[in-house]
Write a protein that holds these residues in place. Structure first.
Motif, PDB file in Angstrom:
ATOM      1  N   TRP A 144     -27.191-155.688  -9.114  1.00 54.50           N
ATOM      2  CA  TRP A 144     -28.337-156.608  -9.072  1.00 54.50           C
ATOM      3  C   TRP A 144     -29.659-155.980  -8.253  1.00 54.50           C
ATOM      4  O   TRP A 144     -29.324-155.542  -6.947  1.00 54.50           O
ATOM      5  N   PHE A 146     -26.521-156.437  -4.805  1.00 53.76           N
ATOM      6  CA  PHE A 146     -25.402-156.770  -5.185  1.00 53.76           C
ATOM      7  C   PHE A 146     -24.957-155.630  -6.064  1.00 53.76           C
ATOM      8  O   PHE A 146     -25.596-154.879  -7.000  1.00 53.76           O
ATOM      9  N   ARG A 175     -15.971-155.279  -5.181  1.00 54.48           N
ATOM     10  CA  ARG A 175     -17.245-155.553  -4.768  1.00 54.48           C
ATOM     11  C   ARG A 175     -17.655-154.860  -3.604  1.00 54.48           C
ATOM     12  O   ARG A 175     -17.008-154.404  -2.774  1.00 54.48           O
ATOM     13  N   ASP A 234     -19.684-163.726   1.513  1.00 51.26           N
ATOM     14  CA  ASP A 234     -19.514-162.760   0.423  1.00 51.26           C
ATOM     15  C   ASP A 234     -19.304-163.855  -0.629  1.00 51.26           C
ATOM     16  O   ASP A 234     -18.511-164.842  -0.697  1.00 51.26           O
ATOM     17  N   THR A 265     -19.243-164.874  -8.122  1.00 42.75           N
ATOM     18  CA  THR A 265     -20.497-164.570  -8.992  1.00 42.75           C
ATOM     19  C   THR A 265     -20.001-163.873 -10.332  1.00 42.75           C
ATOM     20  O   THR A 265     -19.006-163.088 -10.444  1.00 42.75           O
ATOM     21  N   ASP A 270     -21.188-154.264  -8.165  1.00 35.96           N
ATOM     22  CA  ASP A 270     -19.741-154.375  -8.720  1.00 35.96           C
ATOM     23  C   ASP A 270     -19.288-153.163  -9.152  1.00 35.96           C
ATOM     24  O   ASP A 270     -19.868-152.586 -10.086  1.00 35.96           O
ATOM     25  N   SER A 280     -27.976-156.142   1.993  1.00 36.66           N
ATOM     26  CA  SER A 280     -28.635-155.561   0.823  1.00 36.66           C
ATOM     27  C   SER A 280     -28.945-154.464   1.298  1.00 36.66           C
ATOM     28  O   SER A 280     -28.943-153.916   2.639  1.00 36.66           O
TER      29      SER A 280
END
Length: 308
Positions: free
Chosen positions: A122, A37, A22, A302, A306, A39, A31
């Motif tokens: 994302w 987001f 992550r 964090d 997700t 990964d 952000s």
């Protein structure tokens, strides 16, 4: 004075039967531009008895971007989409007011050894579009602008930069640029970048202002206009960012929104299974128990539970 405001190390996160690295969100950096987001999936080798299986789960208020380096994923969603994504292609799914999807190893690969490696990203939607109708776009590798400067290869995965525009239909000013080197070279993107900018090192090494940085590090620029660095030979980096939004984004599980009310509504809809179903899927991923006492008024740490 260094132009690197933050160095974010990749952190391991378990998303079910798969371990990812992550990068965003980070406790001190939620952000970069509209990117909320990121990964790094893999690289991992899966045996004939192991498969990538993320069951049906919901999203609101964002677009997901899947970009593979190795492997294949079968995407299914509540719009009726069923498509296999391969390396170099982009899956761009816009959740808007709500969408449900699953991601699994394609049937043709489930009983064989396989590799998985890629990025899952994302991008938050502008406030005026966070309740838009959901949509899905698959973009072939040949539709992504690719060019060469010397022995350095560029590919614009999403957005607009350097006079190029990706076929991915984004909803705010942004860029996700892949740079690959064969020989060491200096990169100067300052005149082209805008808004906030981040740099993720996938392979190799970069140097800037006398400091060396290695794979699995994400650098956030203080000033995108001062983005100059040296790339070692056989290196790959991703430059991403764009214009940040005026309103902060809240993230709970797979939901992104400008208000707590939108997230609470999505939670209730998912608990009651009021989202549209994914054709061909029967199960679903419930709201994570770890967030039963989640308080929306507090900034979330964090998000380690997700699913994407």
């Amino acid at each position: 004075m260094s132009n690197v405001s933050q160095i974010i190390e990749e952190r391991p996160s378990d998303i079910g039967n798969f371990l990812v690295g992550r990068l965003l969100p980070f406790k001190n950096k939620r952000s970069v531009g509209p990117f909320v987001f990121i990964d790094h999936m893999g690289p991992v080798q899966l045996s004939s008895k192991e498969n990538f299986d993320i069951g049906p789960h919901p999203h609101i208020g964002l677009s997901t971007l899947t970009y593979l380096f190795e492997g294949a994923v079968m995407h299914r969603d509540s719009l009726g989409t069923e498509i296999e994504i391969l390396p170099g292609q982009v899956n761009w799914m816009t959740a808007g007011k709500g969408i449900v999807h699953s991601e699994r190893t394609p049937e043709r690969l489930r009983n064989s050894d396989k590799n998985m490696h890629g990025l899952q990203i994302w991008v938050a939607l502008p406030k005026e579009l966070e309740q838009m109708e959901p949509s899905f776009h698959h973009v072939e590798a040949a539709q992504l602008p690719t060019w060469k400067e010397g022995n350095t290869m560029y590919r614009l995965v999403a957005g607009e930069i350097m006079g190029k525009k990706s076929a991915v239909p984004v909803y705010s000013p942004l860029y996700l640029l892949e740079i690959k080197t064969v020989e060491a070279c200096e990169i100067n993107l300052g005149e082209h970048l805008y808004g906030e900018a981040g740099l993720y090192i996938l392979d190799g090494k970069i140097e800037t202002e006398g400091q060396a940085f290695l794979p699995k590090q994400l650098l956030v620029a203080k000033n995108s206009k001062l983005c100059t660095f040296k790339m070692a030979e056989n290196s790959t980096v991703y430059i991403f960012g764009g214009k940040p939004f005026d309103e902060p984004r809240r993230i709970y599980w797979n939901f992104v929104a400008t208000t707590p009310e939108l997230i609470e509504n999505a939670k209730e809809r998912w608990k009651n299974q009021e989202f549209d179903k994914v054709p061909g899927e029967t199960g679903y991923i419930p709201l994570p128990e770890d967030f039963n006492n989640f308080k929306l008024k507090k900034e979330n740490n964090d998000n380690e539970n997700t699913a994407f």
